[in-house]
Design an enzyme around this catalytic site. Structure first.
Site, PDB file in Angstrom:
ATOM      1  N   ASN A   9       0.866  -1.182   0.000  1.00 61.96           N
ATOM      2  CA  ASN A   9       0.000   0.000   0.000  1.00 61.96           C
ATOM      3  C   ASN A   9       0.903   1.233   0.000  1.00 61.96           C
ATOM      4  O   ASN A   9       1.453   1.600   1.023  1.00 61.96           O
ATOM      5  CB  ASN A   9      -0.899  -0.028   1.240  1.00 61.96           C
ATOM      6  CG  ASN A   9      -1.748   1.230   1.367  1.00 61.96           C
ATOM      7  OD1 ASN A   9      -1.835   2.015   0.426  1.00 61.96           O
ATOM      8  ND2 ASN A   9      -2.365   1.414   2.523  1.00 61.96           N
ATOM      9  N   TRP A  10       1.019   1.846  -1.158  1.00 57.42           N
ATOM     10  CA  TRP A  10       1.953   2.981  -1.276  1.00 57.42           C
ATOM     11  C   TRP A  10       1.380   4.282  -0.727  1.00 57.42           C
ATOM     12  O   TRP A  10       2.075   5.281  -0.649  1.00 57.42           O
ATOM     13  CB  TRP A  10       2.359   3.173  -2.739  1.00 57.42           C
ATOM     14  CG  TRP A  10       3.277   2.110  -3.258  1.00 57.42           C
ATOM     15  CD1 TRP A  10       3.876   1.105  -2.533  1.00 57.42           C
ATOM     16  CD2 TRP A  10       3.717   1.940  -4.616  1.00 57.42           C
ATOM     17  NE1 TRP A  10       4.654   0.334  -3.358  1.00 57.42           N
ATOM     18  CE2 TRP A  10       4.572   0.827  -4.629  1.00 57.42           C
ATOM     19  CE3 TRP A  10       3.466   2.621  -5.806  1.00 57.42           C
ATOM     20  CZ2 TRP A  10       5.191   0.380  -5.806  1.00 57.42           C
ATOM     21  CZ3 TRP A  10       4.076   2.181  -6.980  1.00 57.42           C
ATOM     22  CH2 TRP A  10       4.930   1.070  -6.965  1.00 57.42           C
ATOM     23  N   LYS A  11       0.094   4.288  -0.442  1.00 60.28           N
ATOM     24  CA  LYS A  11      -0.562   5.508   0.051  1.00 60.28           C
ATOM     25  C   LYS A  11      -0.282   6.670  -0.922  1.00 60.28           C
ATOM     26  O   LYS A  11      -0.227   6.433  -2.120  1.00 60.28           O
ATOM     27  CB  LYS A  11      -0.098   5.805   1.478  1.00 60.28           C
ATOM     28  CG  LYS A  11      -0.232   4.557   2.373  1.00 60.28           C
ATOM     29  CD  LYS A  11      -0.011   4.804   3.822  1.00 60.28           C
ATOM     30  CE  LYS A  11      -0.179   3.479   4.575  1.00 60.28           C
ATOM     31  NZ  LYS A  11      -0.084   3.614   6.022  1.00 60.28           N
ATOM     32  N   HIS A  95      -9.630   1.587   4.901  1.00 64.60           N
ATOM     33  CA  HIS A  95      -8.325   1.829   5.523  1.00 64.60           C
ATOM     34  C   HIS A  95      -8.491   2.843   6.664  1.00 64.60           C
ATOM     35  O   HIS A  95      -9.252   3.800   6.533  1.00 64.60           O
ATOM     36  CB  HIS A  95      -7.325   2.337   4.495  1.00 64.60           C
ATOM     37  CG  HIS A  95      -5.926   2.324   5.036  1.00 64.60           C
ATOM     38  ND1 HIS A  95      -5.462   3.313   5.857  1.00 64.60           N
ATOM     39  CD2 HIS A  95      -4.930   1.410   4.932  1.00 64.60           C
ATOM     40  CE1 HIS A  95      -4.221   3.014   6.229  1.00 64.60           C
ATOM     41  NE2 HIS A  95      -3.879   1.869   5.685  1.00 64.60           N
ATOM     42  N   GLU A  97      -6.792   5.227   7.626  1.00 66.19           N
ATOM     43  CA  GLU A  97      -6.545   6.641   7.283  1.00 66.19           C
ATOM     44  C   GLU A  97      -7.782   7.258   6.625  1.00 66.19           C
ATOM     45  O   GLU A  97      -8.053   8.446   6.799  1.00 66.19           O
ATOM     46  CB  GLU A  97      -5.295   6.749   6.387  1.00 66.19           C
ATOM     47  CG  GLU A  97      -4.026   6.520   7.204  1.00 66.19           C
ATOM     48  CD  GLU A  97      -2.875   5.901   6.445  1.00 66.19           C
ATOM     49  OE1 GLU A  97      -2.888   5.899   5.196  1.00 66.19           O
ATOM     50  OE2 GLU A  97      -1.938   5.392   7.114  1.00 66.19           O
ATOM     51  N   GLU A 165      -5.626  -4.287  10.791  1.00 65.69           N
ATOM     52  CA  GLU A 165      -4.596  -3.265  10.946  1.00 65.69           C
ATOM     53  C   GLU A 165      -4.882  -2.430  12.190  1.00 65.69           C
ATOM     54  O   GLU A 165      -5.665  -1.468  12.122  1.00 65.69           O
ATOM     55  CB  GLU A 165      -4.585  -2.345   9.724  1.00 65.69           C
ATOM     56  CG  GLU A 165      -4.283  -3.037   8.415  1.00 65.69           C
ATOM     57  CD  GLU A 165      -3.654  -2.089   7.403  1.00 65.69           C
ATOM     58  OE1 GLU A 165      -2.575  -2.402   6.915  1.00 65.69           O
ATOM     59  OE2 GLU A 165      -4.239  -1.029   7.138  1.00 65.69           O
ATOM     60  N   GLY A 171       2.314   2.762  10.604  1.00 62.86           N
ATOM     61  CA  GLY A 171       3.289   3.828  10.388  1.00 62.86           C
ATOM     62  C   GLY A 171       4.020   4.271  11.648  1.00 62.86           C
ATOM     63  O   GLY A 171       4.721   5.284  11.647  1.00 62.86           O
ATOM     64  N   SER A 209       3.206  -1.629  10.496  1.00 64.20           N
ATOM     65  CA  SER A 209       4.649  -1.707  10.765  1.00 64.20           C
ATOM     66  C   SER A 209       5.254  -3.075  10.479  1.00 64.20           C
ATOM     67  O   SER A 209       6.110  -3.557  11.222  1.00 64.20           O
ATOM     68  CB  SER A 209       4.950  -1.259  12.199  1.00 64.20           C
ATOM     69  OG  SER A 209       4.570   0.096  12.368  1.00 64.20           O
ATOM     70  N   GLY A 230       2.795  -0.951   4.297  1.00 60.77           N
ATOM     71  CA  GLY A 230       2.864   0.460   3.910  1.00 60.77           C
ATOM     72  C   GLY A 230       4.310   0.883   3.714  1.00 60.77           C
ATOM     73  O   GLY A 230       4.925   0.614   2.679  1.00 60.77           O
ATOM     74  N   GLY A 231       4.882   1.515   4.726  1.00 57.70           N
ATOM     75  CA  GLY A 231       6.230   2.092   4.643  1.00 57.70           C
ATOM     76  C   GLY A 231       7.282   1.176   4.023  1.00 57.70           C
ATOM     77  O   GLY A 231       8.035   1.599   3.137  1.00 57.70           O
TER      78      GLY A 231
END
Ligand code: PGA
Length: 250
Positions: A9-11, A95, A97, A165, A171, A209, A230-231
């Site tokens: 997930n590159w956001k 998600h 966010e 999640e 993150g 994470s 993600g990251g």
């Protein structure tokens, strides 16, 4: 058999050029990987270039969000038809966010999920508790509410993936512990089996994470059928290490 899914997930990261570079660097490294499904979720603007460069590979394309109408006066929104048109297999909904910053409720998540399914997309529905909900002992109640409401009216779950999640782990560099993950995933499995006779066939991903350092342990937990990353998915070097911690070499 639930094939593990590792999804990036590159956001709101990567231009079209960066997307192309990433895929060109990743593709040759996947030759000795098998037994895992890999998906990337670039921003909408990079979907066409990603679709072009993953052609001929086993990488699946995923959109990060969708609107529930197919077309109309909804400035700024992207419809399930448009996502399908960009050759996506998957779409994410719910998600944290989106829930946190854009006020998405369980009802909105449910509408989006049904729109994705109706269009022939597989839907990754994210669920997870906040830190205060965990501290107040409400984790399982929150997960149950999000699952029941998110899947309301859905009869066929063959194209559903659930991503657990915990919001406090996203993150932050603090992933949930193996015990917390095991507890949440087996609870989610129990609810799915209560709701659907084939609830055992739904993949449940963990996200929050995930790194190359903790992925082997996390991905070996019972009922963890992959990861939403993600990251650590933004760099090929760390993403491939996560994939290889699950994918068996040929
Ligand atoms: P993270 O994000 O791996 O950077 O914690 C996961 C996600 O939000 O899907």
């Amino acid at each position: 058999m639930r094939t593990p899914l590792i999804a990036a997930n590159w956001k709101m990261n990567k231009t079209t050029g960066e997307t192309r570079e990433f895929i060109m660097e990743l593709t040759p490294l996947l030759r000795d990987v098998t037994g895992v499904e890999i998906a990337i979720a670039p921003p909408f603007t990079s979907l066409p270039v990603a679709a072009k460069f993953i052609k001929g590979t086993d990488i699946k394309l995923c959109a990060q969000d969708l609107f529930w109408e197919d077309r109309g006066a909804y400035t700024g929104e992207i419809s399930p038809l448009m996502i399908k048109d960009c050759e996506c297999t998957y779409v994410i909904t719910g998600h944290s966010e989106r829930r946190q910053y854009f006020g998405e409720t369980d009802d909105v998540v449910n509408k989006k999920l049904k729109a994705g399914l109706r269009t022939g997309l597989s839907v990754i529905m994210c669920i997870g508790e906040t830190l205060s909900e965990r501290e107040e002992g409400k984790t399982m109640a929150v997960l149950e509410r999000q699952i029941r409401n998110g899947l309301s009216g859905v009869q066929d779950i063959s194209n559903i993936v659930i991503a657990y999640e915990p919001v406090w782990a996203i993150g932050t560099g603090i992933s949930a512990t193996p015990e917390q993950i095991k507890e949440a995933h087996s609870f989610i499995r129990k609810i799915l089996k209560e709701l659907y006779k084939d609830g055992d066939s739904v993949r449940i991903l963990y996200g929050g994470s995930v790194t190359p350092e903790n992925s082997s342990e996390i991905l070996s937990i019972e009922d963890v059928d992959g990861a939403l990353v993600g990251g650590a998915s933004l760099k090929v070097e760390s993403f491939i290490r996560i994939i290889k911690s699950k994918g068996v070499k040929r």
